[in-house]
Motif scaffolding. Structure first.
Motif, PDB file in Angstrom:
ATOM      1  N   GLY A  60       0.751  -1.115   0.107  1.00 40.40           N
ATOM      2  CA  GLY A  60       0.161  -0.233  -0.013  1.00 40.40           C
ATOM      3  C   GLY A  60       0.911   1.450   0.057  1.00 40.40           C
ATOM      4  O   GLY A  60       0.373   2.224  -0.439  1.00 40.40           O
ATOM      5  N   LEU A  61       2.131   1.148   0.486  1.00 38.10           N
ATOM      6  CA  LEU A  61       2.915   2.260   0.538  1.00 38.10           C
ATOM      7  C   LEU A  61       3.732   2.585  -0.853  1.00 38.10           C
ATOM      8  O   LEU A  61       3.926   3.786  -1.263  1.00 38.10           O
ATOM      9  CB  LEU A  61       4.073   2.159   1.534  1.00 38.10           C
ATOM     10  N   ASP A  62       3.723   1.517  -1.654  1.00 41.01           N
ATOM     11  CA  ASP A  62       4.456   1.788  -3.127  1.00 41.01           C
ATOM     12  C   ASP A  62       4.045   0.666  -3.751  1.00 41.01           C
ATOM     13  O   ASP A  62       4.841  -0.295  -4.161  1.00 41.01           O
ATOM     14  CB  ASP A  62       6.015   1.964  -2.900  1.00 41.01           C
ATOM     15  N   PRO A  63       2.803   0.607  -4.450  1.00 39.82           N
ATOM     16  CA  PRO A  63       2.602  -0.580  -5.388  1.00 39.82           C
ATOM     17  C   PRO A  63       3.455  -0.607  -6.536  1.00 39.82           C
ATOM     18  O   PRO A  63       3.288  -1.804  -7.086  1.00 39.82           O
ATOM     19  CB  PRO A  63       1.030   0.079  -5.761  1.00 39.82           C
ATOM     20  N   GLU A  64       3.966   0.442  -7.015  1.00 38.11           N
ATOM     21  CA  GLU A  64       5.052   0.222  -8.182  1.00 38.11           C
ATOM     22  C   GLU A  64       6.039  -0.686  -7.802  1.00 38.11           C
ATOM     23  O   GLU A  64       6.705  -1.145  -8.936  1.00 38.11           O
ATOM     24  CB  GLU A  64       5.308   1.627  -8.982  1.00 38.11           C
ATOM     25  N   ARG A  65       6.457  -0.814  -6.517  1.00 38.55           N
ATOM     26  CA  ARG A  65       7.857  -1.496  -6.240  1.00 38.55           C
ATOM     27  C   ARG A  65       7.831  -2.594  -5.633  1.00 38.55           C
ATOM     28  O   ARG A  65       8.658  -3.273  -5.073  1.00 38.55           O
ATOM     29  CB  ARG A  65       8.642  -0.318  -5.616  1.00 38.55           C
ATOM     30  N   VAL A  66       6.251  -3.077  -5.121  1.00 39.14           N
ATOM     31  CA  VAL A  66       6.113  -4.101  -4.158  1.00 39.14           C
ATOM     32  C   VAL A  66       5.212  -4.918  -4.893  1.00 39.14           C
ATOM     33  O   VAL A  66       4.268  -4.922  -5.399  1.00 39.14           O
ATOM     34  CB  VAL A  66       5.487  -3.625  -2.821  1.00 39.14           C
TER      35      VAL A  66
END
Length: 491
Positions: free
Chosen positions: A314-320
């Motif tokens: 939820g903090l960084d969907p592009e990287r996780v």
């Protein structure tokens, strides 16, 4: 199956310091182990047995409830209490003369082998499966049998189940996604394998990044051994990533990793939860290096003293990429998990899955969807949170001075001096308790010493006996009590 009323061979001794409830449940358990009480026989009602033994009805109902939880009894609404089907087991060994049958089989035996040997299995990684809502499970499988088979199964998973999983994650983990963000897997291992296969086959970890020239995968050290095995099987060079009792240490990650695998909700095996500042530093590292963070949401469903932190996804969907499973929540045999990722990455993973002819069983998906749709899974989770909290309290009572990582999940770390680890494991084995140390979680020589104690698959009475065995062994080999508040292994 017999429906005759049995007369339990029970004698209670009021001069015995053991509580009457413990005496009664122990006597009934021994009668079932020995065959004096047989599968299918009906026990007296709690009222009748209480009158027969001249005890309060609460003593009998509490003993029955304990045996229900351990799987020895089977209740039938309106019909009474029956002895459940079970394989005869040898009685638990005494502390002074352990029987040969209590010794665990050599090597790393299966849980079935350990149970048949009458050994209390405290290895981590298994939930309690003997107290399911059987009516709900039967209903789910009947529904699955009625769903017509598909001649072209969707590699991403059935749309109905993906939508239900997305809603489940929104309610339980605060992750706001839709079905387009969910790929249905057979579990976290399957999900991690698909991520590893995508990178090994030349796929890019994140959108816009170049294919990796050298597949280096970071795994927490100590950490989940199967993650190392899965990624290595896909050709990855495994890079140990140091952790402490708060979790992974982002400042010590190298810049040449294609991905890093982490368990931020409840680190395996140390049990820490990754604080928010470290989460931010981990994501900043991933943005700078172009690496993918694979978040195994291990044990996020079961928290005791603290509320769960938001998922990294939820903090960084592009990287996780977020991995989850119902194996630890409901049933290892169910074989249902999920990958949550942004649609672009998820489509690449789905294409890789199709190329590998990898899929999740259609009937299993249909059954899981009904469990979610009817709220059966939520009810099971609420019930098991209470049950696991009781077991966790037992561990803290007996071993609390040396326990770490007990705020969540189904395992704790019992910290020990390096010199005491092997003697405590051996002493426990002699008394019919199987535990493992941190070597299996370590890439090389362990940097943290102690026992990884799982309390998901052992019944309440089994766990108490095992904790007493461990407390004695710890005190004997360290010279210090393990129990809270006293110098003995119990209080």
């Amino acid at each position: 199956m017999s429906r005759r009323l049995a007369e339990p061979p029970v004698r209670l001794d009021r001069s015995d310091p053991a509580p009457l409830t413990a005496q009664l449940s122990g006597a009934l358990r021994e009668a079932m182990v020995s065959g004096a009480l047989r599968a299918g026989e009906r026990l007296p009602s709690s009222r009748a047995l209480a009158a027969q033994l001249a005890v309060s009805r609460t003593v009998v109902t509490d003993a029955y409830q304990q045996l229900y939880a351990e799987g020895w009894l089977d209740g039938r609404h309106g019909s009474g209490t029956f002895v459940a089907e079970h394989e005869p087991l040898p009685g638990p060994p005494g502390p002074t003369e352990p029987s040969r049958s209590a010794e665990p089989p050599r090597g790393r035996p299966s849980r079935q082998e350990v149970r048949r040997a009458g050994v209390v299995d405290l290895r981590a990684g298994a939930p309690w499966v003997r107290d399911h809502d059987r009516a709900a499970m039967r209903r789910a499988w009947r529904h699955a049998a009625e769903v017509p088979p598909s001649d072209d199964p969707e590699p991403q998973g059935e749309p109905r189940l993906r939508a239900l999983l997305a809603e489940h994650l929104r309610r339980t983990r605060g992750v706001r996604v839709g079905p387009e963000n969910v790929l249905v897997t057979r579990g976290t291992g399957n999900g991690l394998d698909l991520v590893g296969a995508m990178i090994a086959m030349g796929g890019t970890p994140v959108r816009g990044a170049a294919p990796v020239a050298r597949f280096r995968a970071g795994v927490e050290e100590p950490g989940y051994g199967k993650a190392r095995t899965i990624l290595a099987a896909r050709g990855a060079e495994i890079v140990p990533c140091p952790v402490d009792h708060d979790g992974i240490r982002p400042g010590e990650l190298t810049d040449d990793l294609a991905l890093v695998y982490t368990t931020p909700a409840h680190q395996y095996p140390l049990g820490g939860r990754l604080p928010l500042p470290r989460r931010e530093r981990l994501l900043a590292w991933a943005r700078r290096t172009g690496a993918l963070v694979v978040e195994d949401d291990y044990d996020a469903e079961f928290r005791y003293d603290v509320a769960p932190l938001p998922a990294l996804y939820g903090l960084d969907p592009e990287r996780v990429v977020l991995l989850g499973t119902l194996s630890k929540t409901l049933d290892p045999d169910l074989g249902i998990g999920w990958i949550v990722a942004e649609p672009d990455l998820l489509q690449r993973l789905t294409r890789v899955r199709a190329e590998l002819s990898d899929r999740t069983s259609g009937p299993v998906q249909a059954a899981t969807a009904l469990l979610l749709e009817r709220g059966d899974l939520d009810r099971h989770l609420r019930r098991m949170r209470l049950e696991y909290a009781r077991r966790r309290a037992t561990l803290v009572e007996h071993l609390g001075t040396r326990i770490a990582g007990d705020t969540a999940g189904l395992h704790v770390l019992l910290t020990l001096p390096e010199s005491a680890v092997a003697p405590v494991v051996a002493a426990a084995a002699k008394e019919g308790v199987l535990v493992e140390d941190t070597r299996r979680a370590s890439h090389g020589a362990p940097s943290v010493h102690g026992l990884v104690i799982g309390y998901g698959s052992a019944g309440g009475a089994e766990l108490r006996r095992a904790c007493e065995v461990l407390a004695r062994a710890v005190e004997r080999h360290t010279g210090e009590p393990a129990a809270l508040g006293t110098g003995r292994g119990r209080r």
